[in-house]
Design a protein around this motif. Structure first.
Motif, PDB file in Angstrom:
ATOM      1  N   MET A  84      64.969  50.386  64.966  1.00 22.59           N
ATOM      2  CA  MET A  84      64.030  51.575  64.814  1.00 22.59           C
ATOM      3  C   MET A  84      63.418  51.560  66.180  1.00 22.59           C
ATOM      4  SD  MET A  84      61.051  51.896  62.065  1.00 22.59           S
ATOM      5  CE  MET A  84      60.150  53.333  62.163  1.00 22.59           C
ATOM      6  N   ASN A  85      63.051  53.003  66.229  1.00 22.50           N
ATOM      7  CA  ASN A  85      62.214  53.412  67.419  1.00 22.50           C
ATOM      8  C   ASN A  85      60.804  53.158  66.877  1.00 22.50           C
ATOM      9  OD1 ASN A  85      60.694  54.643  69.315  1.00 22.50           O
ATOM     10  ND2 ASN A  85      62.078  56.157  69.991  1.00 22.50           N
ATOM     11  N   PRO A  86      59.864  52.278  67.378  1.00 20.18           N
ATOM     12  CA  PRO A  86      58.734  52.096  66.820  1.00 20.18           C
ATOM     13  C   PRO A  86      57.916  53.061  66.660  1.00 20.18           C
ATOM     14  CG  PRO A  86      59.228  50.252  68.639  1.00 20.18           C
ATOM     15  CD  PRO A  86      60.263  51.351  68.650  1.00 20.18           C
ATOM     16  N   SER A  87      58.149  54.013  67.718  1.00 20.20           N
ATOM     17  CA  SER A  87      57.245  55.286  67.631  1.00 20.20           C
ATOM     18  C   SER A  87      57.225  56.241  66.264  1.00 20.20           C
ATOM     19  CB  SER A  87      57.382  56.162  68.928  1.00 20.20           C
ATOM     20  OG  SER A  87      58.953  56.723  68.714  1.00 20.20           O
ATOM     21  N   PHE A  88      58.280  55.790  65.608  1.00 18.79           N
ATOM     22  CA  PHE A  88      58.659  56.521  64.335  1.00 18.79           C
ATOM     23  C   PHE A  88      58.114  56.059  63.076  1.00 18.79           C
ATOM     24  CE2 PHE A  88      61.792  58.598  66.623  1.00 18.79           C
ATOM     25  CZ  PHE A  88      61.625  59.847  66.901  1.00 18.79           C
ATOM     26  N   GLN A  89      57.480  54.605  63.232  1.00 14.32           N
ATOM     27  CA  GLN A  89      56.951  53.720  62.176  1.00 14.32           C
ATOM     28  C   GLN A  89      55.867  54.992  61.628  1.00 14.32           C
ATOM     29  OE1 GLN A  89      57.749  50.984  60.683  1.00 14.32           O
ATOM     30  NE2 GLN A  89      56.637  51.607  59.156  1.00 14.32           N
ATOM     31  N   PRO A  90      54.905  55.354  62.271  1.00 11.73           N
ATOM     32  CA  PRO A  90      53.798  56.017  61.626  1.00 11.73           C
ATOM     33  C   PRO A  90      54.400  57.341  60.776  1.00 11.73           C
ATOM     34  CG  PRO A  90      53.143  55.530  63.836  1.00 11.73           C
ATOM     35  CD  PRO A  90      54.445  55.178  63.859  1.00 11.73           C
ATOM     36  N   ALA A  91      55.461  57.732  61.480  1.00 15.72           N
ATOM     37  CA  ALA A  91      56.092  59.114  60.760  1.00 15.72           C
ATOM     38  C   ALA A  91      56.510  58.908  59.307  1.00 15.72           C
ATOM     39  CB  ALA A  91      57.110  59.777  61.733  1.00 15.72           C
ATOM     40  N   LEU A  92      57.213  57.709  59.193  1.00 20.70           N
ATOM     41  CA  LEU A  92      57.722  57.244  57.987  1.00 20.70           C
ATOM     42  C   LEU A  92      56.550  57.136  56.968  1.00 20.70           C
ATOM     43  CD1 LEU A  92      60.288  54.642  58.578  1.00 20.70           C
ATOM     44  CD2 LEU A  92      60.617  56.926  58.141  1.00 20.70           C
ATOM     45  N   GLY A  93      55.426  56.687  57.536  1.00 14.81           N
ATOM     46  CA  GLY A  93      54.220  56.544  56.550  1.00 14.81           C
ATOM     47  C   GLY A  93      53.745  58.087  56.159  1.00 14.81           C
ATOM     48  N   ALA A  94      53.657  58.835  57.235  1.00 16.96           N
ATOM     49  CA  ALA A  94      53.189  60.261  56.972  1.00 16.96           C
ATOM     50  C   ALA A  94      54.198  60.986  56.274  1.00 16.96           C
ATOM     51  CB  ALA A  94      53.159  60.970  58.402  1.00 16.96           C
ATOM     52  N   ALA A  95      55.415  60.647  56.266  1.00 17.28           N
ATOM     53  CA  ALA A  95      56.318  61.615  55.477  1.00 17.28           C
ATOM     54  C   ALA A  95      56.216  61.089  54.014  1.00 17.28           C
ATOM     55  CB  ALA A  95      57.841  61.082  55.749  1.00 17.28           C
ATOM     56  N   GLN A  96      55.975  59.935  53.602  1.00 17.53           N
ATOM     57  CA  GLN A  96      55.799  59.388  52.274  1.00 17.53           C
ATOM     58  C   GLN A  96      54.596  60.042  51.738  1.00 17.53           C
ATOM     59  OE1 GLN A  96      57.282  57.624  50.229  1.00 17.53           O
ATOM     60  NE2 GLN A  96      55.615  57.595  48.458  1.00 17.53           N
ATOM     61  N   LEU A  98      71.417  57.840  64.289  1.00 16.37           N
ATOM     62  CA  LEU A  98      70.216  58.682  64.082  1.00 16.37           C
ATOM     63  C   LEU A  98      69.103  57.798  63.050  1.00 16.37           C
ATOM     64  CD1 LEU A  98      68.655  61.611  64.331  1.00 16.37           C
ATOM     65  CD2 LEU A  98      69.950  62.217  62.307  1.00 16.37           C
ATOM     66  N   LEU A  99      69.627  57.554  61.916  1.00 14.17           N
ATOM     67  CA  LEU A  99      69.018  56.901  60.797  1.00 14.17           C
ATOM     68  C   LEU A  99      68.337  55.712  61.312  1.00 14.17           C
ATOM     69  CD1 LEU A  99      71.330  57.290  57.930  1.00 14.17           C
ATOM     70  CD2 LEU A  99      69.225  58.398  58.415  1.00 14.17           C
ATOM     71  N   GLN A 100      69.204  55.027  62.175  1.00 14.75           N
ATOM     72  CA  GLN A 100      68.713  53.617  62.864  1.00 14.75           C
ATOM     73  C   GLN A 100      67.417  54.288  63.587  1.00 14.75           C
ATOM     74  OE1 GLN A 100      71.343  51.557  65.416  1.00 14.75           O
ATOM     75  NE2 GLN A 100      70.239  49.769  65.458  1.00 14.75           N
ATOM     76  N   ALA A 101      67.688  55.032  64.560  1.00 16.87           N
ATOM     77  CA  ALA A 101      66.288  55.227  65.142  1.00 16.87           C
ATOM     78  C   ALA A 101      64.982  55.664  64.307  1.00 16.87           C
ATOM     79  CB  ALA A 101      66.263  56.759  66.193  1.00 16.87           C
ATOM     80  N   TYR A 102      65.414  56.070  63.236  1.00 15.92           N
ATOM     81  CA  TYR A 102      64.133  56.521  62.268  1.00 15.92           C
ATOM     82  C   TYR A 102      63.746  55.088  61.389  1.00 15.92           C
ATOM     83  CZ  TYR A 102      64.794  61.355  63.520  1.00 15.92           C
ATOM     84  OH  TYR A 102      65.023  62.487  64.275  1.00 15.92           O
ATOM     85  N   ILE A 145      62.577  66.232  63.803  1.00 20.23           N
ATOM     86  CA  ILE A 145      62.821  65.840  62.553  1.00 20.23           C
ATOM     87  C   ILE A 145      61.279  66.323  61.574  1.00 20.23           C
ATOM     88  CG2 ILE A 145      62.155  63.386  62.238  1.00 20.23           C
ATOM     89  CD1 ILE A 145      65.247  64.537  60.550  1.00 20.23           C
ATOM     90  N   THR A 146      61.720  66.964  60.273  1.00 22.44           N
ATOM     91  CA  THR A 146      60.540  67.126  59.554  1.00 22.44           C
ATOM     92  C   THR A 146      60.159  65.918  58.537  1.00 22.44           C
ATOM     93  OG1 THR A 146      61.668  67.924  57.730  1.00 22.44           O
ATOM     94  CG2 THR A 146      61.293  69.567  59.261  1.00 22.44           C
ATOM     95  N   LEU A 147      58.924  65.888  58.136  1.00 21.91           N
ATOM     96  CA  LEU A 147      58.511  64.914  57.423  1.00 21.91           C
ATOM     97  C   LEU A 147      59.168  65.144  55.925  1.00 21.91           C
ATOM     98  CD1 LEU A 147      54.544  65.310  57.694  1.00 21.91           C
ATOM     99  CD2 LEU A 147      56.215  63.641  58.721  1.00 21.91           C
ATOM    100  N   ARG A 148      59.454  66.189  55.498  1.00 24.73           N
ATOM    101  CA  ARG A 148      60.166  66.103  54.383  1.00 24.73           C
ATOM    102  C   ARG A 148      61.882  65.748  54.330  1.00 24.73           C
ATOM    103  NH1 ARG A 148      62.183  70.798  50.313  1.00 24.73           N
ATOM    104  NH2 ARG A 148      61.983  72.053  52.040  1.00 24.73           N
ATOM    105  N   ALA A 149      62.366  65.940  55.526  1.00 25.30           N
ATOM    106  CA  ALA A 149      63.668  65.426  55.805  1.00 25.30           C
ATOM    107  C   ALA A 149      63.484  63.820  55.898  1.00 25.30           C
ATOM    108  CB  ALA A 149      64.104  65.991  57.253  1.00 25.30           C
ATOM    109  N   LEU A 150      62.648  63.297  56.762  1.00 20.70           N
ATOM    110  CA  LEU A 150      62.455  61.951  56.719  1.00 20.70           C
ATOM    111  C   LEU A 150      62.291  61.085  55.364  1.00 20.70           C
ATOM    112  CD1 LEU A 150      60.183  61.097  59.839  1.00 20.70           C
ATOM    113  CD2 LEU A 150      62.602  60.360  59.692  1.00 20.70           C
ATOM    114  N   HIS A 151      61.619  61.773  54.420  1.00 24.26           N
ATOM    115  CA  HIS A 151      61.602  61.130  53.233  1.00 24.26           C
ATOM    116  C   HIS A 151      62.619  61.322  52.402  1.00 24.26           C
ATOM    117  CE1 HIS A 151      59.531  60.002  49.499  1.00 24.26           C
ATOM    118  NE2 HIS A 151      59.930  60.895  49.126  1.00 24.26           N
ATOM    119  N   LEU A 152      63.332  62.570  52.443  1.00 24.72           N
ATOM    120  CA  LEU A 152      64.351  62.643  51.641  1.00 24.72           C
ATOM    121  C   LEU A 152      65.597  61.663  51.968  1.00 24.72           C
ATOM    122  CD1 LEU A 152      67.303  64.453  51.281  1.00 24.72           C
ATOM    123  CD2 LEU A 152      65.697  64.311  49.178  1.00 24.72           C
ATOM    124  N   LEU A 153      65.840  61.622  53.264  1.00 24.89           N
ATOM    125  CA  LEU A 153      66.936  60.892  53.904  1.00 24.89           C
ATOM    126  C   LEU A 153      66.640  59.403  53.587  1.00 24.89           C
ATOM    127  CD1 LEU A 153      67.550  62.311  57.132  1.00 24.89           C
ATOM    128  CD2 LEU A 153      69.077  62.529  55.463  1.00 24.89           C
TER     129      LEU A 153
END
Length: 306
Positions: A1-13, A64-68, A39-47
């Motif tokens: 995972m790209n560490p910079s996307f860790q906060p995005a997963l929380g925001a998506a949730q 792509l998924l691995q990066a997120y 990527i959108t927050l809704r897409a991150l959550h849905l995927l």
């Protein structure tokens, strides 16, 4: 995972998690065309929520998924197996699963697989739910500076032109006759050929987007007869993926009145001896008329020849 996307997963949730995601539905998800941050927050959550992800290329989507930081089962669904694979997706939806579909980049169904899948899902009485996002078409149009009047606001999505023979000739002829804006897509190994074909459109403007949203993104607006020279001026200009917005015909060229009687008379005389491009150029020089308008008039005079 790209560490910079860790906060995005929380925001998506937090942003998308409380929303409703019906079971037994296909989710058509737009993914970035280059920049992963699109990527959108809704897409991150849905995927991360779906039971499986159908995709154009499993290797590309796995990366792509691995990066997120996401991991879901993948199903191959591409242009060569879309009709057959759609049957399996419909069966899973009938069992109440949530299935996402993504293409390699951008919005599925726009010069990418996905349309047949959605048609099959709808024919089965099931839901196809869009998750909007990146698209090379809208990305380019947003900065192309096309006229926004009552007559010029419309555009046509043309996509990739046929690559060979009479089908390509017909497509190019139709493109030259379109008064409104047209959006084209092209691959790097064919961009030079397309640029040479567009020379016939003369002074008409075209906006080219190269490597949109990526590190070496480039946007340029030129006359159609300047594009081929621009591409060869720098080796980097011909690399990457391309989207092109052909601007509307200038009002003089698109006018219903067209060239005046004298310009048309000269054009007809020249057409008896010269190809259309040369005849239109000379007629414009002799009469002071618009070369583009005369070229369009020549197409109308002898549509089958050109």
């Amino acid at each position: 995972m790209n560490p910079s996307f860790q906060p995005a997963l929380g925001a998506a949730q937090a942003a998308a998690g409380p929303q409703h995601y019906p079971a037994g539905a296909l989710y058509v998800v737009a993914t970035p065309i280059g920049n992963l941050a699109d990527i959108t927050l809704r897409a991150l959550h849905l995927l991360g929520l779906v039971d499986a992800i159908a995709c154009e290329d499993t290797r590309h989507t796995a990366s792509l998924l691995q990066a997120y930081g996401l991991h879901r089962p993948l199903l191959a669904l591409h242009q060569h197996n879309e009709a057959e694979a759609a049957i399996g997706v419909v069966e899973r939806l009938r069992r109440g699963e949530r299935i996402a579909y993504v293409s390699d980049a951008g919005t599925p169904g726009i010069s990418d697989p996905g349309a047949r899948l959605c048609a099959a899902v709808q024919a089965a009485g099931l839901r196809a739910i869009p998750l909007p996002g990146a698209s090379s078409v809208t990305t380019l149009l947003s900065v192309a500076g096309l006229a926004a009047t009552e007559t010029d606001a419309a555009f046509e999505f043309t996509g990739f032109l046929p690559t060979k023979g009479s089908a390509r000739a017909r497509a190019l002829r139709r493109l030259a006759q379109q008064p409104h804006a047209c959006v084209l897509l092209e691959a790097p190994h064919r961009i030079q050929t397309l640029a040479k074909d567009l020379i016939e459109l003369g002074e008409r403007k075209v906006t080219l987007g190269r490597e949109l949203t990526k590190q070496f993104e480039q946007l340029v607006t030129l006359r159609c007869d300047e594009l081929a020279d621009w591409l060869v001026a720098d080796p980097m200009h011909g690399k990457g993926e391309f989207a092109l917005a052909l601007h509307p015909l200038a009002r003089a060229a698109a006018s219903e009145d067209g060239p005046d009687a004298e310009a048309l008379r000269v054009l007809k005389l020249l057409l008896a001896e010269l190809p259309l491009k040369g005849a239109a150029r000379l007629a414009a020089e002799i009469t002071g008329g618009s070369k583009n308008a005369l070229y369009q008039a020549g197409l109308a005079l002898k549509p089958d020849k050109y």
